[in-house]
Design a protein around this motif. Structure first.
Motif, PDB file in Angstrom:
ATOM      1  N   PHE A 717       0.842  -1.205   0.000  1.00  0.00           N
ATOM      2  CA  PHE A 717       0.000   0.000   0.000  1.00  0.00           C
ATOM      3  C   PHE A 717       0.880   1.260   0.000  1.00  0.00           C
ATOM      4  O   PHE A 717       0.652   2.203  -0.753  1.00  0.00           O
ATOM      5  CB  PHE A 717      -0.914  -0.027   1.235  1.00  0.00           C
ATOM      6  CG  PHE A 717      -1.852   1.135   1.328  1.00  0.00           C
ATOM      7  CD1 PHE A 717      -3.094   1.095   0.724  1.00  0.00           C
ATOM      8  CD2 PHE A 717      -1.500   2.283   2.029  1.00  0.00           C
ATOM      9  CE1 PHE A 717      -3.971   2.165   0.808  1.00  0.00           C
ATOM     10  CE2 PHE A 717      -2.364   3.360   2.122  1.00  0.00           C
ATOM     11  CZ  PHE A 717      -3.606   3.298   1.508  1.00  0.00           C
ATOM     12  N   ILE A 718       1.893   1.260   0.850  1.00  0.00           N
ATOM     13  CA  ILE A 718       2.802   2.421   0.928  1.00  0.00           C
ATOM     14  C   ILE A 718       3.570   2.580  -0.381  1.00  0.00           C
ATOM     15  O   ILE A 718       3.811   3.703  -0.848  1.00  0.00           O
ATOM     16  CB  ILE A 718       3.766   2.240   2.119  1.00  0.00           C
ATOM     17  CG1 ILE A 718       2.988   2.203   3.429  1.00  0.00           C
ATOM     18  CG2 ILE A 718       4.807   3.359   2.153  1.00  0.00           C
ATOM     19  CD1 ILE A 718       3.783   1.669   4.599  1.00  0.00           C
ATOM     20  N   VAL A 731       4.179   8.432   7.492  1.00  0.00           N
ATOM     21  CA  VAL A 731       4.580   7.980   8.825  1.00  0.00           C
ATOM     22  C   VAL A 731       3.769   6.736   9.166  1.00  0.00           C
ATOM     23  O   VAL A 731       2.530   6.762   9.122  1.00  0.00           O
ATOM     24  CB  VAL A 731       4.363   9.071   9.888  1.00  0.00           C
ATOM     25  CG1 VAL A 731       4.742   8.542  11.276  1.00  0.00           C
ATOM     26  CG2 VAL A 731       5.160  10.319   9.545  1.00  0.00           C
ATOM     27  N   VAL A 732       4.450   5.655   9.472  1.00  0.00           N
ATOM     28  CA  VAL A 732       3.828   4.388   9.869  1.00  0.00           C
ATOM     29  C   VAL A 732       4.175   4.164  11.333  1.00  0.00           C
ATOM     30  O   VAL A 732       5.351   4.204  11.708  1.00  0.00           O
ATOM     31  CB  VAL A 732       4.362   3.224   9.007  1.00  0.00           C
ATOM     32  CG1 VAL A 732       3.740   1.903   9.447  1.00  0.00           C
ATOM     33  CG2 VAL A 732       4.107   3.493   7.539  1.00  0.00           C
ATOM     34  N   GLY A 757      15.209  -6.584   0.028  1.00  0.00           N
ATOM     35  CA  GLY A 757      14.648  -5.663  -0.944  1.00  0.00           C
ATOM     36  C   GLY A 757      15.017  -4.226  -0.620  1.00  0.00           C
ATOM     37  O   GLY A 757      15.539  -3.919   0.457  1.00  0.00           O
ATOM     38  N   PRO A 758      14.764  -3.313  -1.554  1.00  0.00           N
ATOM     39  CA  PRO A 758      15.062  -1.895  -1.288  1.00  0.00           C
ATOM     40  C   PRO A 758      14.146  -1.344  -0.205  1.00  0.00           C
ATOM     41  O   PRO A 758      12.932  -1.569  -0.226  1.00  0.00           O
ATOM     42  CB  PRO A 758      14.797  -1.223  -2.642  1.00  0.00           C
ATOM     43  CG  PRO A 758      13.860  -2.143  -3.356  1.00  0.00           C
ATOM     44  CD  PRO A 758      14.216  -3.525  -2.912  1.00  0.00           C
ATOM     45  N   ALA A 759      14.714  -0.632   0.739  1.00  0.00           N
ATOM     46  CA  ALA A 759      13.942  -0.126   1.877  1.00  0.00           C
ATOM     47  C   ALA A 759      13.149   1.105   1.466  1.00  0.00           C
ATOM     48  O   ALA A 759      13.695   2.045   0.886  1.00  0.00           O
ATOM     49  CB  ALA A 759      14.867   0.211   3.032  1.00  0.00           C
ATOM     50  N   ILE A 760      11.852   1.089   1.774  1.00  0.00           N
ATOM     51  CA  ILE A 760      11.021   2.266   1.545  1.00  0.00           C
ATOM     52  C   ILE A 760      10.673   2.964   2.864  1.00  0.00           C
ATOM     53  O   ILE A 760      10.036   4.011   2.854  1.00  0.00           O
ATOM     54  CB  ILE A 760       9.725   1.906   0.785  1.00  0.00           C
ATOM     55  CG1 ILE A 760       8.843   0.963   1.620  1.00  0.00           C
ATOM     56  CG2 ILE A 760      10.048   1.277  -0.570  1.00  0.00           C
ATOM     57  CD1 ILE A 760       7.455   0.742   1.038  1.00  0.00           C
ATOM     58  N   LEU A 789       7.984   4.398  11.859  1.00  0.00           N
ATOM     59  CA  LEU A 789       8.781   4.289  10.648  1.00  0.00           C
ATOM     60  C   LEU A 789       8.430   5.466   9.737  1.00  0.00           C
ATOM     61  O   LEU A 789       7.281   5.905   9.685  1.00  0.00           O
ATOM     62  CB  LEU A 789       8.521   2.980   9.909  1.00  0.00           C
ATOM     63  CG  LEU A 789       8.785   1.667  10.687  1.00  0.00           C
ATOM     64  CD1 LEU A 789       7.515   1.168  11.347  1.00  0.00           C
ATOM     65  CD2 LEU A 789       9.357   0.586   9.761  1.00  0.00           C
ATOM     66  N   THR A 790       9.411   5.957   9.008  1.00  0.00           N
ATOM     67  CA  THR A 790       9.198   7.095   8.120  1.00  0.00           C
ATOM     68  C   THR A 790       9.708   6.787   6.718  1.00  0.00           C
ATOM     69  O   THR A 790      10.672   6.041   6.531  1.00  0.00           O
ATOM     70  CB  THR A 790       9.918   8.351   8.651  1.00  0.00           C
ATOM     71  OG1 THR A 790      11.308   8.057   8.840  1.00  0.00           O
ATOM     72  CG2 THR A 790       9.305   8.816   9.964  1.00  0.00           C
ATOM     73  N   ALA A 791       9.022   7.367   5.734  1.00  0.00           N
ATOM     74  CA  ALA A 791       9.416   7.223   4.330  1.00  0.00           C
ATOM     75  C   ALA A 791      10.606   8.148   4.028  1.00  0.00           C
ATOM     76  O   ALA A 791      10.888   9.088   4.789  1.00  0.00           O
ATOM     77  CB  ALA A 791       8.233   7.550   3.433  1.00  0.00           C
TER      78      ALA A 791
END
Length: 824
Positions: A717-718, A731-732, A757-760, A789-791
């Motif tokens: 979803f993100i 912000v999660v 995997g690549p971190a989002i 957690l933050t993007a």
């Protein structure tokens, strides 16, 4: 309380019963009203056996009343000491009557030996009674009984009197009558009085059968003693063939489990006078095998009358007891057992003896590995290897005296008086004095539960110290593994651990967002809980602009009445925040479908977003008629910017990964002309996972798969948001019920469970120094369950964990909140 197990018990229920026997001993006694007329007066099962004089077993009745009693429709019945599923009561019908003050003799089966016949019997049966242990009932019918527990027999109104002897499961009172032998019977004590306490009403002695023609006489048995009655010194008694180390053995389950043992010697080292009552004994003459313990718990069910320092001989049944949680069986429970001596007969040889010296626990003798990696196998299938792991080591000294010196508290006291210390003061120390979990299956090896064996509660917090010596015995509890049952606690030296207060934002352009699990908050909770939560939000969290709350219950709390709205709960909290000097928060929430989101049954816990609309604007999206409980919000492109179809909305709420679990609450906020996406979470709990302190190692985490699935759905979803706008502010946050190094958090950050995997997203807990990476204290282990957690679009965030709860004896919630500040 996502990690907490449900607790309903007395102190240290891990020894609250000695298998079935102990559990039954705590139930109502059979024939709870004492018999004032006919009673069972004597039982003998050694007839015709080796060494016996009498040829037959017998049961003698006595009429304590002043009138005759017709027995023509009555019977005496017998069942073995440990009846199984197919075991039945054996019935001997009675005839005639018994005169006032008279006796009545029932002859049972004959053996192949003996020289003397019984007096002429008044009734005859063919029951082959045990010479050492069994149960005899006097019944007012001639129909076979069906009860096989003390509780069930107590409920059977046809039982007029009952005697369990030896190690019988079914008996009256807190203990059996003494074990008999081929040369001894159990006779009711002088005056034939019935107090419904087999253990004190009967004594073992020379058989003295009397029939209806006999002149009533009082038996003169050889004195004996039982579990909770006053032990009778018998200087001539001698130790039997087994010692404690023989009973404990080199295996996790006693090699004598289920056996009756005779005259096991030991020194009484400690008493337990509350909860699961009994005492510990230890052999002062150990063997040379480090794998065999020299101590064992003697379960009496009522307050023991022996004294510390008594030298005793204990005859009892060996029982390896497993405490079963709801839904557990002996094959599925992950708990280890406690070896106990159940339904004991105790002889005191002397008093005032010196106690064996305690083993001083430290890094020098407690292994560095908490539990061995057996690929999930049962540790009980391996030999006890004291140097292999902490579990092995404590099993090898189960029941023995130990000492912890100057022990620092790493887990605060709870309502049951349980707390945790470390015997390794330099191991994995948090910056506030706890013991930190640094990797999966890496429980700090110095951690040890401590409980005062008298039931007292010292109310200590993390950082406090039990100065001097804390001395007691090693026991096991399903609620925290091996435990030091302390006869004496060290003097408490307060660490005066100060609550953390977050630094307020330094600019009006900084947005602050917090997460706080408020632990089953309901309208019926005390006003003080609301006041303390409000004070924490205002003072310690510094009035965040947005707060994600977890575990907000509906308006009827845990009452399962179909209520799903939570406006009363939320409004009570927001009013308390205003009263504490905070802003008037507005809120958004989505009521769950009744009983579909897990948590406390009936509570309908959910996540709620509070926000200060003087600082931030909520962006409402979607028609008011949409059922947001079951309709998924979607990410769409709006002029090249990501947008939500529903705000507030839920992410894929009908996906099976959310079964019986909270659904994420996603929302758009506007701050300073910028859009900020906030996703509030409460992932599936760890309830149902095997115990870190149990027999399956490493323990299976059955809940982990669901959390990984939830994380993957949310990651995708993100990713949709970031595909539209790479530097979108996302912000999660919330209670994710898993560690920073877990597969679930890897899936959330990268879309792969191994983190390749690549971190989002960046998990902000990992940006702190290692000794600050915790949000929760679970049974003495400081660990991470709550996350922010933050993007990548969010740069230079200021992140703080606000320790106000989990390290303290008096908690408002079991979780610590967190807050992040950043400029969108």
């Amino acid at each position: 309380m996502s990690r907490s197990r449900s607790r309903s018990r007395v102190l240290l229920a891990a020894t609250a019963a000695a298998g079935t026997i102990a559990a039954i001993a705590l139930a109502p006694t059979a024939n709870a009203t004492s018999s004032t007329d006919v009673v069972v007066n004597e039982v003998y099962g050694g007839g015709g056996n080796s060494g016996a004089t009498l040829k037959n077993d017998f049961i003698e009745l006595h009429n304590n009343g002043s009138t005759p009693v017709d027995l023509s429709s009555w019977s005496v019945q017998y069942i073995s000491a440990a009846p199984g599923a197919t075991t039945t009561w054996q019935v001997t019908p009675l005839t005639g009557a018994i005169a006032p003050g008279g006796s009545y003799l029932v002859q049972e089966a004959a053996g192949t030996g003996g020289t003397d016949s019984l007096p002429t019997p008044d009734a005859t049966g063919a029951v082959n009674m045990s010479g050492t242990a069994g149960t005899v009932a006097l019944v007012t019918s001639q129909t076979a009984l069906t009860c096989k527990t003390t509780a069930d027999c107590a409920a059977d109104g046809s039982i007029h009197d009952l005697v369990g002897y030896g190690t019988a499961i079914v008996h009256e009172g807190s203990a059996d009558a003494p074990a008999t032998s081929n040369t001894t019977s159990d006779s009711r004590n002088a005056s034939s009085a019935d107090t419904d306490q087999n253990g004190t009403d009967f004594s073992a002695g020379t058989p003295s059968p009397a029939n209806s023609s006999s002149v009533p006489t009082s038996p003169t048995p050889t004195p004996s003693s039982s579990d909770s009655g006053t032990p009778t010194p018998t200087p001539t008694a001698t130790p039997g063939p087994l010692r404690i180390h023989d009973i404990q053995g080199t295996s996790w389950v006693s090699p004598h489990n289920g056996d009756s043992v005779t005259n096991v010697p030991g020194i009484v080292t400690a008493l337990r006078t509350t909860g699961s009552k009994g005492f510990w004994i230890q052999d002062p003459n150990p063997d040379a095998n480090p794998a065999t313990s020299e101590g064992v718990f003697v379960y009496t069910s009522s307050a023991p009358t022996v004294a510390v320092g008594d030298s005793v001989l204990v005859s009892a049944k060996v029982s390896d007891y497993y405490q079963l949680a709801s839904g557990d069986t002996l094959s599925t429970t992950s708990n280890l057992s406690v070896t106990e001596l159940a339904t004991p007969t105790v002889t005191v040889l002397s008093s005032g003896n010196a106690l064996p010296a305690p083993i001083v626990l430290s890094a020098a003798n407690v292994p560095d590995t908490y539990a061995p990696d057996l690929g999930g196998a049962n540790i009980e299938s391996t030999p006890i290897t004291p140097a292999r792991s902490v579990l092995d080591y404590y099993e090898s000294i189960e029941g023995m005296r130990v000492e912890a010196d100057n022990a620092r508290v790493v887990g605060p006291s709870d309502q049951y008086g349980e707390q945790y210390v470390t015997v390794k003061p330099t191991e994995a120390v948090t910056y506030r004095g706890g013991s930190e979990l640094l990797a999966e299956n890496a429980t700090p090896s110095g951690r040890l539960e401590v409980v005062a064996d008298n039931g007292s509660n010292p109310e200590v917090s993390v950082g406090d110290t039990f100065t001097g010596a804390t001395v007691g015995t090693i026991d096991y509890s399903q609620y925290g593994g091996y435990v030091l049952a302390a006869s004496s606690l060290g003097t408490v030296q307060a660490g005066n651990l100060a609550p953390v207060a977050a630094k307020p934002t330094t600019s009006s352009k900084q947005l602050s967002i917090a997460t706080y699990n408020v632990e089953n908050l309901a309208p019926g909770d005390a006003a003080t809980k609301y006041q303390k939560l409000a004070s924490g939000i205002v003072t310690n969290l510094a009035k965040p602009d947005i707060i994600a709350l977890e575990e907000v219950q509906d308006n009827s709390g845990a009452t399962d009445d179909g209520t799903v709205a939570a406006d009363q709960t939320i409004n009570k909290l927001t009013a308390a925040i205003v009263a504490a000097g905070g802003p008037q928060y507005s809120y958004r929430s989505i009521d769950p479908v009744n009983d579909k989101d897990g948590g406390q049954p009936g509570g309908n816990i959910r996540v709620v977003l509070l926000f200060n609309d003087a600082r931030v604007s909520f962006v409402d999206k979607g028609a008011s008629t949409v059922n947001r409980s079951t309709t998924s919000t979607q990410v769409v492109s709006n002029g090249g910017n990501p947008d939500l179809t529903l705000s507030p909305g839920r992410i894929d709420p009908t996906n099976p990964v959310w079964n019986s679990s909270r659904k994420p609450l996603v929302a758009e906020f506007a701050f300073g002309g910028k859009t900020v996406f906030v996703i509030a979470n409460h992932f599936d709990a760890k309830l149902g996972d095997q115990s870190q302190d149990g027999r399956f190692q490493f323990p299976a985490q059955s809940s982990a798969l669901q959390r990984s699935g939830q994380a993957q759905v949310e990651h995708d979803f993100i990713q949709h948001i970031l595909d539209i706008k790479k530097k979108a502010d996302v912000v999660v946050l919330g209670d994710l019920n898993d560690y920073q190094f877990s597969p679930a958090l890897a899936s959330l950050r990268t879309g792969t469970s191994d983190g390749t995997g690549p971190a989002i997203l960046t998990d902000l807990i990992t940006t702190l120094p290692v000794n600050e990476q915790y949000t929760y204290d679970y049974e003495g282990v400081s660990e991470v369950l709550d996350h922010i957690l933050t993007a990548p679009g969010i740069t230079d965030p200021v992140y703080q964990v606000v320790h106000v709860n989990s390290e303290y004896a008096n908690q408002t919630s079991d979780h610590d909140p967190q807050v992040v500040q950043f400029r969108p």
